[in-house]
Design an enzyme around this catalytic site. Structure first.
Site, short mmCIF file in Angstrom:
data_model
loop_
_atom_site.label_atom_id
_atom_site.label_comp_id
_atom_site.label_asym_id
_atom_site.label_seq_id
_atom_site.Cartn_x
_atom_site.Cartn_y
_atom_site.Cartn_z
N TYR A 127 1.00 -1.28 -0.03
CA TYR A 127 0.33 -0.07 0.03
C TYR A 127 1.41 1.08 0.26
O TYR A 127 0.44 2.43 0.11
CB TYR A 127 -0.76 0.08 1.08
CG TYR A 127 -2.20 -1.15 0.96
CD1 TYR A 127 -1.81 -2.10 1.06
CD2 TYR A 127 -3.24 -0.65 0.85
CE1 TYR A 127 -2.59 -3.38 0.84
CE2 TYR A 127 -4.03 -1.40 0.35
CZ TYR A 127 -4.19 -3.11 1.26
OH TYR A 127 -5.15 -3.91 1.04
N LYS A 174 3.88 -14.23 5.83
CA LYS A 174 4.35 -15.31 4.98
C LYS A 174 6.02 -15.55 4.59
O LYS A 174 6.43 -15.00 3.52
CB LYS A 174 4.18 -14.86 2.99
CG LYS A 174 4.27 -16.20 2.20
CD LYS A 174 2.72 -16.85 2.44
CE LYS A 174 3.11 -18.05 1.02
NZ LYS A 174 2.57 -19.11 1.00
N ASP A 207 -2.17 -18.17 4.69
CA ASP A 207 -2.77 -19.46 3.74
C ASP A 207 -3.11 -20.04 4.18
O ASP A 207 -4.00 -20.70 4.82
CB ASP A 207 -2.07 -20.24 1.94
CG ASP A 207 -0.83 -20.29 2.35
OD1 ASP A 207 0.21 -19.71 3.78
OD2 ASP A 207 0.29 -21.26 2.04
N ASP A 231 -6.22 -7.09 4.68
CA ASP A 231 -6.78 -6.42 4.83
C ASP A 231 -7.72 -7.49 4.01
O ASP A 231 -9.07 -7.41 3.99
CB ASP A 231 -6.45 -5.46 2.97
CG ASP A 231 -7.44 -4.69 2.64
OD1 ASP A 231 -8.35 -4.49 3.17
OD2 ASP A 231 -7.50 -4.58 1.34
#
Ligand code: NAI
Length: 341
Positions: A127, A174, A207, A231
């Site tokens: 972002y 991640k 995930d 988000d």
């Protein structure tokens, strides 16, 4: 004594309808404030201004607190998102998004006792808005993660977990793939954890987190994560507890706080008088607690719970038939009933 000033951005789409309902509920419950209405989103763009005008940002900086309706962002072209601009300009680094099961609501997860809070980093990551195209067929975006940014977010998340009497804080990342960026986030998370031995600190790959959120959502307590994962994961969590119409949020900085729902401007239902104002109302209750008005926040919160468990006056997104206005009147009535017992 003069009333406290609060900036209000009605925004666009369903924003003005739900903002109006929320202010009426707060005022009927006895909350006294001087609302200062500020422009952002489509009304600002209609006048040729950017979606988050500089003067709006400056007034929020001066006032220190704002309640914000949603603002649409054109996809793939045009101005930077009004929300991203506001969060970055005021350095609103932590986005706090609770997701809790409400009594009486139907849905695949209605029997689970979900009660989690997602703390999302709000100013960095993809972002940062650094994108470029050196070749017509290749576009690149830069993921920016800074050590001070991770450190202050993790410290905030541990402090919030502690102050709310919660027991577990999980970092979502991640780092197996993004070893430098997410690796740094994870490093700072465990560094901060050393100051909070009473809180169980652990981590999960994003995930796997999504999979576990839909298989055993009741096991999560507080989650802290970077901007993009936060988000997505927070919309997923909103879906678990009844949808976007119920999901509140707070953008917290050092000197300013802006309270807004997770959802957007819902152009598909704008102007029809059917939007659910609960997400913005719950965001306003977070604002009341931020201001120390806990009793009033509890009273209005309980009124909403009664309306939900009753099931007679639910908005369309929750399977009911009530308009925004009918729902507002019912919440006001329940909050006043609570005063007279
Ligand atoms: P959205 O959240 O506006 O709508 C998604 C779906 O949820 C729609 O079917 C909508 O009708 C429904 N929905 C959302 N809020 C609701 C409510 N309070 N009551 C009943 N139903 C509700 O997401 P979408 O369509 O992806 O985005 C629309 C615009 O909003 C875009 O321009 C987007 O950039 C902007 N947006 C703004 C945000 C903000 O200002 N904080 C946050 C997210 C999106």
């Amino acid at each position: 004594m003069s009333k406290r000033k609060i900036a209000v951005i009605p925004g666009d789409g369903i924003g003005p309808e739900i903002t109006d309902a929320v202010l009426s509920i707060l005022e009927s419950a006895g909350f006294e404030a001087e609302w200062e209405f500020l422009e952002a989103g489509q009304p600002a763009m209609d006048k040729g201004k950017p979606p988050m005008p500089e003067e709006t940002i400056e007034r929020i900086r001066e006032i220190g607190i704002a309640l914000k309706g949603p603002t649409a962002t054109p996809i793939g072209k045009g101005h930077k998102s009004a929300n991203v601009a506001l969060r970055q300009a005021l350095d609103l680094f932590a986005n706090v998004r609770p997701a809790k099961t409400l009594p009486g609501l139907k849905g695949p997860f209605a029997d689970k006792r979900i009660d989690m809070i997602i703390v999302r980093e709000n100013t960095e990551d993809l972002y940062a808005g650094i994108e470029y195209q050196a070749h017509p067929d290749v576009a690149q975006a830069i993921k920016v993660i800074t050590r001070p940014g991770c450190a202050r977010l993790c410290k905030y998340a541990f402090e919030m977990t502690k102050s709310q009497g919660r027991k577990r804080l999980t970092a979502v990342h991640k780092a197996n793939i993004m070893k430098l960026t997410d690796g740094m986030f994870l490093e700072e998370f465990y560094k901060a954890a050393k100051d909070y031995p009473e809180i169980h600190a652990d981590d999960i790959i994003v995930d796997n987190c999504c999979m576990q959120l839909v298989t055993r959502p009741e096991t999560f307590d507080v989650l802290v994560t970077e901007n993009l994962y936060g988000d997505i994961v927070s919309d997923l969590a909103a879906g678990l507890v009844g949808g976007l119409g119920l999901a509140p949020g707070a953008n917290i900085g050092i000197n300013c706080a802006v309270f807004e729902a997770v959802h957007g401007s819902a152009p598909d239902i704008a102007g029809k008088g059917v939007a659910n104002p609960t997400a913005l109302l719950f965001s306003a209750l977070m604002m009341l607690r931020h201001l120390g008005e806990n009793e009033m926040a509890d009273r209005i919160g309980k009124a909403v719970l009664r309306v939900c468990s009753d099931g007679q006056c639910l908005t369309v997104d929750l399977g009911g038939k009530a308009s925004t206005d009918e729902y507002k009147v019912e919440v006001i009535r329940r909050a006043q009933d609570a005063l007279s017992v």
